[in-house]
Design a protein around this motif. Structure first.
Motif, PDB file in Angstrom:
ATOM      1  N   THR A   1      37.483  45.891  70.248  1.00  0.00           N
ATOM      2  CA  THR A   1      38.506  46.829  69.782  1.00  0.00           C
ATOM      3  C   THR A   1      39.902  46.231  69.924  1.00  0.00           C
ATOM      4  O   THR A   1      40.209  45.559  70.915  1.00  0.00           O
ATOM      5  CB  THR A   1      38.432  48.148  70.568  1.00  0.00           C
TER       6      THR A   1
ATOM      7  N   THR B   1      36.705  54.387  68.014  1.00  0.00           N
ATOM      8  CA  THR B   1      35.425  55.038  68.306  1.00  0.00           C
ATOM      9  C   THR B   1      34.299  54.341  67.535  1.00  0.00           C
ATOM     10  O   THR B   1      34.558  53.626  66.553  1.00  0.00           O
ATOM     11  CB  THR B   1      35.456  56.523  67.898  1.00  0.00           C
TER      12      THR B   1
ATOM     13  N   LEU C   1      26.536  55.281  73.217  1.00  0.00           N
ATOM     14  CA  LEU C   1      27.806  55.996  73.184  1.00  0.00           C
ATOM     15  C   LEU C   1      27.715  57.193  72.244  1.00  0.00           C
ATOM     16  O   LEU C   1      26.831  57.262  71.382  1.00  0.00           O
ATOM     17  CB  LEU C   1      28.929  55.068  72.701  1.00  0.00           C
TER      18      LEU C   1
ATOM     19  N   LEU D   1      37.338  54.447  72.896  1.00  0.00           N
ATOM     20  CA  LEU D   1      37.161  53.189  73.625  1.00  0.00           C
ATOM     21  C   LEU D   1      38.509  52.570  73.984  1.00  0.00           C
ATOM     22  O   LEU D   1      39.475  52.671  73.220  1.00  0.00           O
ATOM     23  CB  LEU D   1      36.347  52.202  72.780  1.00  0.00           C
TER      24      LEU D   1
ATOM     25  N   THR E   1      37.429  46.571  74.393  1.00  0.00           N
ATOM     26  CA  THR E   1      36.012  46.886  74.587  1.00  0.00           C
ATOM     27  C   THR E   1      35.178  46.236  73.493  1.00  0.00           C
ATOM     28  O   THR E   1      35.531  46.296  72.313  1.00  0.00           O
ATOM     29  CB  THR E   1      35.776  48.407  74.562  1.00  0.00           C
TER      30      THR E   1
ATOM     31  N   VAL F   1      31.648  46.013  71.405  1.00  0.00           N
ATOM     32  CA  VAL F   1      30.449  46.757  71.020  1.00  0.00           C
ATOM     33  C   VAL F   1      29.681  45.961  69.978  1.00  0.00           C
ATOM     34  O   VAL F   1      30.242  45.098  69.298  1.00  0.00           O
ATOM     35  CB  VAL F   1      30.799  48.159  70.456  1.00  0.00           C
TER      36      VAL F   1
END
Length: 363
Positions: free
Chosen positions: A173, A179, A200, A206, A210, A212
């Motif tokens: 991010t 999100t 999640l 977030l 972060t 993902v």
């Protein structure tokens, strides 16, 4: 009647004939050896000339400030994809070695929402595309999960790579409160699956930084070109030979010392057109005691290119250029032993080996 008498004659070569043939053999052999020596010597001489004519200086401290300045051209694509292998943890590297044939997930497994990783040790002859096919994932998946693979042509036997159990890419991010839903929208993938894979909620906010996993997402086109070593095009569209490569080399000016060469010298006739190796904006033109007449182009994503020793500059600072734009003509200005183009690629202010981002085989 007279009797016919046949006498047996022993045939043998006389010593004089043997001596004659020996001399002929020795003379022919010596001629062949001499001829071969002349051919080899001539070839080496030509190679020596080709490799020493058309070389230039290594670096100019006065231009280092320009190279380290932040890019002013900006990104060419809207994707913020970034691989962060640390998010996978050390477990993936400590796993059992697997052969490519050891695991070939089916389509149902690839649609799972449970994300796992396999550690694979590269063998001789392996290619990323073949490994990806054997594990039923995309090449983007492997590139994204392994930020040590900066060039697909440079994977080595014995190297460990991490292979996710499903196709997708890692995303870090860039701002607060992103999100899974907004990330999925960015890559046009299923938001619910994106959330489930990362355990999640779709609307979970977030923190910046972060990482993902985005199932089904693909890398942007520019990043793929970079990893495949095709990010830049050749700046010369006609014949040339490489007279000096990137890295340490003997000083071309005869000092007897080794010097660092921050680019590649491409020798060719004076006046040969020079093109920008990639679309970008000209950030500097001028004259340097090392590079002579030079042009520097900013391409975004931390990349800049320098073109040196021009006999003439055909562009100006602030101009937008692409791979069809003539920015100058080959010359021998500055510290140079003959007509050639000095071509340097910079990433975040440091010179990198151009062969990692330019396919010199495509001539």
């Amino acid at each position: 009647m007279k009797k016919m008498v046949f006498s047996k004659k022993r045939f043998s070569s006389s010593p004089s004939k043997l001596s004659y043939y020996s001399k002929v053999f020795i003379t022919c052999s010596a001629s062949i050896v001499c001829t071969a020596g002349i051919v080899i010597g001539s070839t080496l001489a030509v190679l020596h000339v080709n490799n020493t004519n058309g070389q230039g200086g290594g670096s100019d401290p006065k231009l280092s400030m320009i190279m380290s300045e932040a890019d002013s051209f900006g990104k060419l694509t809207g994707s913020d994809m970034e691989a962060d292998s640390q998010a996978l943890g050390l477990a993936a590297l400590m796993g059992e070695d697997h052969d490519v044939e050891a695991k070939t997930p089916n389509a149902e497994e690839n649609e799972s929402t449970t994300l796992t990783y396999t550690s694979y040790r590269v063998k001789k002859g392996d290619m990323i595309s073949l490994i990806a096919g054997a594990y039923n994932v995309t090449t983007d998946t492997i590139y994204s999960a392994n930020n040590t693979i900066t060039n697909s042509r440079l994977i080595q036997p014995g190297q460990y790579i991490k292979i996710p159990s499903m196709s997708g890419i890692l995303y870090t991010t860039k701002k607060e409160n992103e999100t899974p839903a907004t990330i999925a929208e960015k890559y046009s993938v299923d938001a619910e699956r994106c959330a489930l894979v990362n355990n999640l909620d779709q609307n979970a906010q977030l923190k910046m930084g972060t990482t993902v996993f985005v199932p089904g997402a693909e890398m942007d086109w520019e990043t793929k070109l970079e990893i495949n070593g095709d990010l830049f095009k050749l700046p010369l569209h006609s014949y040339f030979y490489i007279s000096s490569r990137w890295g340490w080399r003997p000083d071309p000016f005869g000092s007897g010392r080794r010097s660092y060469h921050g680019g590649i010298d491409m020798a060719c006739p004076k006046g040969t057109p020079i093109y920008s190796a990639k679309a970008g904006r000209v950030v500097s033109t001028g004259y340097s005691n090392v590079y002579g007449n030079y042009v520097i182009v900013s391409h975004g994503q931390g990349y800049k290119t320098l073109y040196g020793h021009m006999t003439r500059i055909l562009t100006s600072t602030g101009s937008f250029v692409d791979t069809t734009t003539k920015i100058g003509l080959v010359g021998s200005t500055g510290a140079s032993t003959g007509p050639h183009l000095h071509f340097t690629v910079y990433k975040n202010g440091k010179s990198i080996n151009p062969t990692n981002v330019v396919n010199f085989a495509k001539r």
